[in-house]
Design an enzyme around this catalytic site. Structure first.
Site, PDB file in Angstrom:
ATOM      1  N   GLU A 179      30.255   5.320  24.868  1.00 18.56           N
ATOM      2  CA  GLU A 179      30.022   5.873  23.533  1.00 18.56           C
ATOM      3  C   GLU A 179      28.890   5.099  22.857  1.00 18.56           C
ATOM      4  OE1 GLU A 179      32.557   6.550  19.401  1.00 18.56           O
ATOM      5  OE2 GLU A 179      33.151   4.981  20.813  1.00 18.56           O
ATOM      6  N   HIS A 180      28.987   3.793  22.860  1.00 22.34           N
ATOM      7  CA  HIS A 180      27.953   2.917  22.302  1.00 22.34           C
ATOM      8  C   HIS A 180      27.429   2.000  23.407  1.00 22.34           C
ATOM      9  CE1 HIS A 180      30.945   3.565  18.975  1.00 22.34           C
ATOM     10  NE2 HIS A 180      29.849   3.912  18.331  1.00 22.34           N
TER      11      HIS A 180
ATOM     12  N   SER B  75      37.419   4.247  20.514  1.00 20.55           N
ATOM     13  CA  SER B  75      36.041   3.760  20.562  1.00 20.55           C
ATOM     14  C   SER B  75      35.741   2.966  21.827  1.00 20.55           C
ATOM     15  CB  SER B  75      35.764   2.891  19.335  1.00 20.55           C
ATOM     16  OG  SER B  75      34.388   2.620  19.223  1.00 20.55           O
TER      17      SER B  75
ATOM     18  N   GLN C 165      48.982  17.410  14.028  1.00 20.29           N
ATOM     19  CA  GLN C 165      49.353  18.477  13.091  1.00 20.29           C
ATOM     20  C   GLN C 165      48.164  18.910  12.242  1.00 20.29           C
ATOM     21  OE1 GLN C 165      50.606  15.438  13.206  1.00 20.29           O
ATOM     22  NE2 GLN C 165      51.024  14.548  11.177  1.00 20.29           N
TER      23      GLN C 165
ATOM     24  N   HIS D 209      21.574  49.772  34.577  1.00 19.79           N
ATOM     25  CA  HIS D 209      20.581  48.851  34.025  1.00 19.79           C
ATOM     26  C   HIS D 209      19.172  49.354  34.323  1.00 19.79           C
ATOM     27  CE1 HIS D 209      23.850  46.018  33.502  1.00 19.79           C
ATOM     28  NE2 HIS D 209      23.024  45.090  33.019  1.00 19.79           N
TER      29      HIS D 209
ATOM     30  N   TYR E 129      37.742  16.232  11.069  1.00 14.40           N
ATOM     31  CA  TYR E 129      38.839  15.274  11.130  1.00 14.40           C
ATOM     32  C   TYR E 129      38.301  13.865  10.918  1.00 14.40           C
ATOM     33  CZ  TYR E 129      43.058  12.816  12.370  1.00 14.40           C
ATOM     34  OH  TYR E 129      44.170  12.010  12.307  1.00 14.40           O
TER      35      TYR E 129
ATOM     36  N   GLN F 256      34.156  -3.496  17.906  1.00 15.32           N
ATOM     37  CA  GLN F 256      34.788  -2.295  18.445  1.00 15.32           C
ATOM     38  C   GLN F 256      36.237  -2.538  18.819  1.00 15.32           C
ATOM     39  OE1 GLN F 256      33.168   0.892  18.441  1.00 15.32           O
ATOM     40  NE2 GLN F 256      32.154  -0.532  17.062  1.00 15.32           N
TER      41      GLN F 256
ATOM     42  N   ASP G 174      27.050   2.421  12.731  1.00 14.60           N
ATOM     43  CA  ASP G 174      28.351   2.914  12.276  1.00 14.60           C
ATOM     44  C   ASP G 174      28.322   3.375  10.826  1.00 14.60           C
ATOM     45  OD1 ASP G 174      30.062   2.933  14.389  1.00 14.60           O
ATOM     46  OD2 ASP G 174      31.038   1.034  13.936  1.00 14.60           O
TER      47      ASP G 174
ATOM     48  N   HIS H 236      38.845  -1.829  16.184  1.00 10.00           N
ATOM     49  CA  HIS H 236      39.069  -0.449  15.766  1.00 10.00           C
ATOM     50  C   HIS H 236      40.494   0.002  16.058  1.00 10.00           C
ATOM     51  CE1 HIS H 236      35.956   1.947  14.008  1.00 10.00           C
ATOM     52  NE2 HIS H 236      35.037   1.538  14.851  1.00 10.00           N
TER      53      HIS H 236
ATOM     54  N   ASN I  66      42.477   9.196  17.540  1.00 14.13           N
ATOM     55  CA  ASN I  66      43.218   8.496  18.592  1.00 14.13           C
ATOM     56  C   ASN I  66      43.528   9.454  19.737  1.00 14.13           C
ATOM     57  OD1 ASN I  66      45.309  10.114  17.648  1.00 14.13           O
ATOM     58  ND2 ASN I  66      46.326   8.456  16.549  1.00 14.13           N
TER      59      ASN I  66
END
Length: 444
Positions: free
Chosen positions: A341-342, A252, A199, A434, A133, A274, A375, A277, A226
């Site tokens: 994240e960063h 982000s 979707q 076993h 995606y 950021q 990035d 974004h 998102n």
């Protein structure tokens, strides 16, 4: 000039509950209406297949699903639509991403003998299919296409299905920015599907037949998005037999740690990189100096006024934080609690703090290591865990598109040595079958 409207926090004044609240993610990421609508979309696509995907695309994106074949002619037209320097930059970025992921591709281990005659090793295999995606609603994130499709290619994934929202720019004749087509070609893709949102995740989850062709059900889903996309991946993964997912990769995040010696204009630029974004993006400034916070936030206000995406950045700053800490050790504690994240460390001797960081998707060390370089073109994938996922997960790597297996070989002598041990342990657990299976090897 007034400073930007960050929420200011004095870390030393907070108790544990206050610290967690101070670093809370934006509430809209987990809003009930997002969850309910995503569930409705997944249920509809599961029941009606491609017809449901088409209906949701028309309702939400005002365009039907479309397959763009990555042919020589299509690619030539796309390259011609880009300035030569832009096309060259895409090629360089793709080369760097490929170099890094080839160098970090997992390799089979040698056999390891734990008992004479008992040898084991770990081998790696690519997954069969991957759904990729690529966000593209308000900006064409062709960089994300490179950061997903190239590692998948290096891993050897047999089927890579890339989806991205259609462009809203009428100047893009094919419904997609030409840079996205060039990026797809650089990554060796044969097609690009113009489908966005939940979707698209539903189509990759169940497999659908559309007017332009068939999207197969994929074994694992990848990519940032998102709140709707992140929730769709979460719900798809929870379905019985549903696809695996890479990580929570929602809006982000960036945390910047600074001290008195940091450059305010650089820290401000990184925070805004950021914030622009997405309105749901979150940026956090952590500093040992109240004066440095003031300087940086004033600089943020000066820079934001000149941004083409000023409105988006200002919406994001409604969830921004400026955290005052006692020292850099405490700054690292804040970073580990938030698990960004960063993480940009812009202090003197920044490299000395890296060993204290336990939870971050990617770390950018020193003033010259702009998060923007990562990035686009440094090499490692920028698809990274958000929402605290970095506490237990890493970013997308070649290994993300592979699975590992142990391979065990045993000689008759090895079985004679190890079978009695295994049989005794099996009986200790009350598993007689076993134990007998081990006994039969030990009797040889």
């Amino acid at each position: 000039m007034a400073a930007a409207a960050f929420k200011r926090i004095d870390w030393a004044s907070l108790d544990d509950a206050g610290k967690r609240e101070a670093l809370a993610r934006p509430a809209q990421r987990t809003a009930a209406d997002v969850s309910d609508v995503v569930r409705a979309i997944l249920d509809d696509v599961r029941a009606r297949g491609g017809a449901a995907v088409t209906d949701w695309c028309l309702k939400l994106d005002k365009a039907p699903p479309r397959r763009i074949a990555i042919t020589p002619a299509t690619v030539a037209d796309a390259r011609a639509a880009l300035p030569p320097a832009d096309a060259r930059a895409l090629t360089i970025a793709a080369e760097n991403i490929r170099i890094f992921h080839q160098a970090t591709r997992p390799e089979d281990t040698p056999f390891i003998e734990t008992t004479p005659g008992v040898r084991s090793k770990r081998v790696w295999r690519p997954i069969r299919s991957a759904g990729l995606y690529v966000p593209g609603g308000t900006a064409p994130l062709f960089s994300s296409l490179l950061m997903l499709a190239i590692p998948a290619q290096v891993a050897g994934v047999g089927s890579r299905v890339a989806v991205t929202p259609p462009s809203k720019d009428p100047a893009h004749a094919l419904g997609v920015h030409p840079a996205m087509i060039v990026a797809a070609a650089e990554a060796g893709l044969d097609a690009l599907w113009l489908i966005g949102g939940a979707q698209a995740i539903a189509a990759l989850t169940f497999g659908v037949e559309l007017e332009d062709g068939i999207i197969p059900a994929c074994d694992k889903l990848f990519g940032p998005g998102n709140a709707w996309v992140a929730e769709a991946k979460k719900q798809a993964n929870a379905l019985p037999g549903g696809p695996a997912v890479d990580m929570p990769a929602g809006p982000s995040e960036l945390m910047v740690i600074v001290d008195r010696d940091s450059a305010p204009e650089i820290a401000a630029a990184d925070l805004l990189s950021q914030a622009e974004h997405d309105a749901d993006a979150q940026v956090i400034l952590v500093s040992t100096s109240r004066a440095t916070i003031d300087y940086i936030l004033t600089e943020v206000e000066a820079q934001i006024a000149t941004l083409p995406r000023e409105a988006v950045a200002r919406a994001s700053l409604a969830e921004a934080r400026a955290v005052l800490v006692r020292d850099l050790d405490t700054a690292c504690e804040v970073a580990n609690l938030y698990a960004p994240e960063h993480l940009a460390i812009q202090v003197e001797y920044a490299d000395e703090l890296v060993d204290q960081i336990q939870a971050a998707g990617a770390i950018f060390v020193g003033r010259w290591a702009a998060e923007t370089l990562g990035d686009y073109a440094a090499g490692p994938s920028h698809v990274l865990p958000t929402d605290g996922g970095a506490r237990t997960l890493g970013g997308v790597a070649t290994a993300s598109f592979m699975t590992s297996m142990s391979v065990q070989t045993v000689t008759e002598t090895g079985a004679a040595r190890l079978a009695p041990i295994a049989a005794r342990l099996a009986r200790l657990e009350g598993l007689e079958a076993h134990a007998r299976a081990a006994d039969l090897r030990g009797e040889g």
